[in-house]
Design a protein around this motif. Structure first.
Motif, short mmCIF file in Angstrom:
data_model
loop_
_atom_site.label_atom_id
_atom_site.label_comp_id
_atom_site.label_asym_id
_atom_site.label_seq_id
_atom_site.Cartn_x
_atom_site.Cartn_y
_atom_site.Cartn_z
N THR A 543 0.94 -1.15 -0.10
CA THR A 543 0.10 0.06 -0.14
C THR A 543 0.93 1.22 0.03
OG1 THR A 543 -1.79 -1.16 1.24
CG2 THR A 543 -1.91 1.26 1.24
N GLN A 544 0.50 2.19 -0.87
CA GLN A 544 1.24 3.48 -0.91
C GLN A 544 0.43 4.47 -0.70
OE1 GLN A 544 4.56 3.22 -4.01
NE2 GLN A 544 3.51 4.89 -5.09
N ASN A 545 0.73 5.41 0.23
CA ASN A 545 0.02 6.56 0.29
C ASN A 545 0.54 7.79 -0.54
OD1 ASN A 545 2.54 7.79 1.30
ND2 ASN A 545 1.60 8.14 3.52
N ASP A 546 -0.03 9.19 -0.27
CA ASP A 546 0.26 10.45 -0.94
C ASP A 546 2.00 10.52 -1.12
OD1 ASP A 546 -2.39 10.69 -1.59
OD2 ASP A 546 -2.76 11.97 0.04
N GLN A 547 2.50 10.38 -0.12
CA GLN A 547 4.02 10.66 -0.29
C GLN A 547 4.80 9.45 -0.63
OE1 GLN A 547 4.66 13.69 0.61
NE2 GLN A 547 2.34 13.90 0.74
N GLY A 548 4.42 8.27 -0.64
CA GLY A 548 5.10 7.07 -1.21
C GLY A 548 5.59 7.12 -2.55
N GLN A 549 6.82 6.53 -3.03
CA GLN A 549 7.18 6.29 -4.13
C GLN A 549 7.71 5.02 -4.48
OE1 GLN A 549 10.58 9.19 -5.26
NE2 GLN A 549 9.63 9.27 -7.21
N LEU A 550 7.31 4.25 -5.62
CA LEU A 550 8.23 3.30 -5.91
C LEU A 550 9.16 3.34 -6.96
CD1 LEU A 550 8.01 0.05 -5.78
CD2 LEU A 550 6.52 0.02 -7.43
N VAL A 551 10.43 3.05 -6.45
CA VAL A 551 11.43 3.23 -7.64
C VAL A 551 11.71 1.79 -8.16
CG1 VAL A 551 13.95 3.96 -7.97
CG2 VAL A 551 12.24 5.26 -6.22
#
Length: 742
Positions: A543-551
């Motif tokens: 789960t990824q929130n507004d600030q999260g980033q997947l690189v």
């Protein structure tokens, strides 16, 4: 006529007689020195009137007389002189120079400055023995009013052997020379070893010596070694530091170094306390250092230390010989509370050392009968790298200062720290490495700004909400587990560096507030509020929130559970999602955002969550100048795709002209066939998209594979039909198939 070389038999006989007489005659005596050998052999009292000498014949001579008067006494020869009675004389006034001062106010202690020359000298090859095993036999003069002990005015030089066979407490003044000062075993007297001694020989403690007290400091700057076969008892005046740099040795079961300090004081030990199997009393040594680490018959190499409410430092940052080498079978270490003060043990080395024994708090050899009452510090000295290769049993804090390393576990054994209780906390501002191979351990109340490294096959579990350290967390192999509310939310980065690395979230979602990267497995769910880099396997939901980033780097992020972006946008298909960014380094960024695509950083491809509905999705942000070539299979320019309940149109010329962008359209899922035909539709396959050779990322291909594109970017027409046969069956299902741009 006789030859000039001819010597008569009578002459030869006369010469032989002279030689024999010379052989037994005493050495010559300097002019002005009185020889009292005959008086001593006859047990007559001797009154000194200047410099005096006794020549001791071989064997043992017991003297029942006394020395008195004014002068000096030198004992020489090849035998042993035993004094059975106390003697008292003084140096001539012209030779007396030492200054004795008592200072410290309500906590008085005494020092000696500019010591007098020796009043007693024991020459090499000779033994002088004080006492016959009773209370008398000392040479001493005691004119000083020194609190707490009696300071002997008569200093002694020992180049031979001075044996202390007394059962009382006594002082022998300032010691100099190169020989041996020795006390027999079982001799329950105490030498008050006070002041600074220029002695460079060996001190053999057979029973007990008081090395410093609250009433006097001690210093042995040049002593060659300490042969400790009893109790070496160290103490200090208030606010004083006592440093002993000697190696300690022992040959008998049960010897120990006992340390006391006053408030504001500490004791520094920079040598090593070893067993001795050679060199005798005068030159003790150890033939093989490994003997310290294995039990010897009858436990003759068992030795220990009792720290009695004291502040003790092993090492001074200039050595990496640990003071107590050995295991629980060969050494014991006890931390006690005394006079309301808990103990403190600091490791201060400039290289790696290994502690193979537990620190406990029992009595003498029974060290594990009670927890140690004190705290342990690994000093922040450059190169200080301390390994605990045994389960520790002290009840206080463990502090790893900035720049230092504490390792739990080594080839010599697994290590651990005692947990639970208010005092048992870890303040890690350096590096804490856990590398146990067999023993799983738990750590709690772990704080500080330092880093944690899990590198052993055995599991390390962090427990409780007081896990607050802010440094990097690295899992190299084995499992790092979280339990009872422990999180890594404060850790500035979490790295799994091998396929054997496993991070177990303990059933709760791992909250990533900074960076999670690597190639191991996260056992559980992940909630991303920071940056997650591909290559990991997540066995739960992602789960990824507004600030999260997947690189997305060279390898995909594999998720077994749901993939959910902020706002509840569920990207999961068939319970799995994957993303791949081709081989080599990258200068592109694939992002999901609520506005325009985010800028690209060298070496990254990412997916960023936005809010639902998302107006524009930048799949590939090409930061170079060349055009993007090729297309995803079934997703030619202008094809409509459906993501959740929104229809998007794909373009390979979006953003600044060469980005792959999905833009929400007004078309609904029920758009007419003609509308679909005008935009084009195809099955979402895995045909590659690549950038030109020049520009920020050169010729490298970039593919979002079927897990994230093939599964998530579904053509709108296919979605309306409820699915269909995938075309391009010759390609690998769900995998990248690059064609390099030229």
């Amino acid at each position: 006529m006789r030859s000039p070389l001819h010597i008569s038999a009578a002459v030869v006989g006369a010469l032989a007689t002279v030689a024999a007489l010379l052989a037994i005659a005493p050495p010559a005596v300097a002019a002005g020195v009185r020889d009292v050998t005959a008086d001593v052999l006859a047990n007559r009292d001797v009154t000194l009137a200047g410099d005096t000498v006794v020549t001791v014949p071989s064997g043992t001579t017991t003297y029942d007389g006394v020395f008195r008067g004014l002068g000096t006494l030198t004992v020489r020869g090849g035998g042993t002189l035993v004094l059975s009675k106390d003697s008292d004389f003084t140096l001539p006034r012209a030779r007396q120079r030492q200054v004795v001062r008592t200072q410290g106010g309500n906590h008085p202690y005494t020092t000696v400055g500019d010591p007098d020359p020796p009043a007693i000298t024991v020459e090499r090859g000779t033994t002088l023995q004080y006492g016959t095993g009773g209370g008398t036999g000392l040479i001493g003069h005691f004119p000083y009013d020194t609190p707490g002990y009696r300071l002997n005015q008569l200093n002694v030089r020992v180049d031979g052997t001075l044996r202390l066979s007394l059962t009382r407490t006594f002082n022998i003044g300032t010691i100099s020379g190169t020989g041996l000062v020795t006390q027999p075993r079982g001799m329950w007297g105490t030498l008050d070893l006070a002041g600074t001694h220029p002695f460079s020989g060996v001190i053999d403690n057979g029973t007990g010596m008081a090395v410093g007290r609250p009433e006097y400091p001690v210093s042995l700057p040049d002593a060659r070694a300490i042969l400790n076969q009893g109790s070496w008892i160290i103490d200090t005046p208030l606010n004083q530091t006592i440093t002993l740099r000697q190696d300690f040795y022992q040959r008998e079961y049960g010897s120990d170094v006992n340390v006391h300090t006053r408030p504001g004081s500490k004791v520094v030990l920079t040598g090593q306390y070893s067993y001795s199997d050679r060199g005798g009393d005068t030159d003790p040594s150890l033939s093989d250092p490994d003997i310290n680490w294995r039990a010897v018959a009858h436990q003759v190499n068992k030795r220990g230390t009792n720290i009695e409410g004291a502040d003790v430092r092993w090492g001074d940052g200039t050595t990496h010989k640990i003071f107590m080498p050995g295991t629980k079978d060969t050494v014991y270490i006890n931390l006690h509370e005394a006079s309301g003060r808990r103990s403190r043990l600091t490791f201060d080395y400039d290289g790696p050392v290994t502690l193979g024994a537990p620190i406990g708090g029992g009595r003498y050899h029974d060290t594990l009968a009670a927890p140690g009452a004190g705290d342990v510090v690994v000093a922040g000295t450059k190169g200080n790298d301390v390994t605990f290769a045994a389960a520790q049993y002290y009840d206080g804090s463990t502090t790893v200062e900035k720049g230092a390393v504490l390792r739990l576990g080594s080839a010599r054994g697994d290590g651990s720290l005692l947990t639970g209780g208010d005092r048992r906390r870890i303040v890690n501002d350096g590096t804490l490495v856990v590398r146990n191979t067999r023993t799983a351990i738990s750590l709690s109340r772990l704080g500080g700004g330092g880093s944690l490294v899990q590198s052993g096959a055995a599991t390390t579990t962090l427990t409780g909400s007081a896990v607050t350290y802010t440094g990097t967390t690295t899992v190299r192999q084995g499992t790092l587990a979280l339990k009872d509310g422990a999180t890594l939310a404060n850790s500035r980065a979490v790295r799994l560096t091998s396929a054997q690395a496993r991070l177990d979230t303990g059933g709760s979602a791992l909250r990533v507030a900074s960076t999670l990267s690597g190639e191991g497995t996260v056992a559980g769910s992940v909630t991303n509020e920071g940056v997650v880099t591909g290559g990991l396997t997540v066995t739960g939901a992602y789960t990824q929130n507004d600030q999260g980033q997947l690189v997305l780097a060279k390898t995909p992020l594999k998720v077994s559970g749901k993939v959910v972006l902020a706002g509840g946008l569920d990207l999961s298909t068939a319970g799995r999602a994957a993303a791949t960014a081709g081989a080599g380094t990258a200068s592109a960024r694939a992002s999901v955002s609520s506005g325009a695509g985010t800028g690209g950083d060298s070496g990254e491809a990412s997916a960023k969550a936005g809010k639902t509905p998302v107006r524009e999705i930048t799949v590939l942000d090409h930061t170079g100048d060349t055009p993007t070539t090729g297309a995803f299979d079934g997703l030619r320019e202008g094809t409509e795709v459906k993501l959740a309940d929104t229809v998007y149109r794909i373009t390979y010329r979006g953003g600044d002209g060469n980005d792959v962008v999905l833009t929400a359209t007004a078309a609904s899922p029920s758009a007419s066939a003609s509308e679909r035909a005008s935009s084009g539709s195809a099955t979402a396959g895995t045909r590659s998209v690549s950038a030109g050779r020049s520009g920020a990322f050169g010729w490298w291909p970039y593919v979002l594979a079927a897990g994230l594109l093939g599964g998530l970017l579904v053509p709108a027409s296919r979605h309306r039909r409820g699915g269909g046969r995938r075309r391009g069956g010759g390609r690998r299902r769900g995998g990248p198939h690059p064609t390099h741009g030229r």
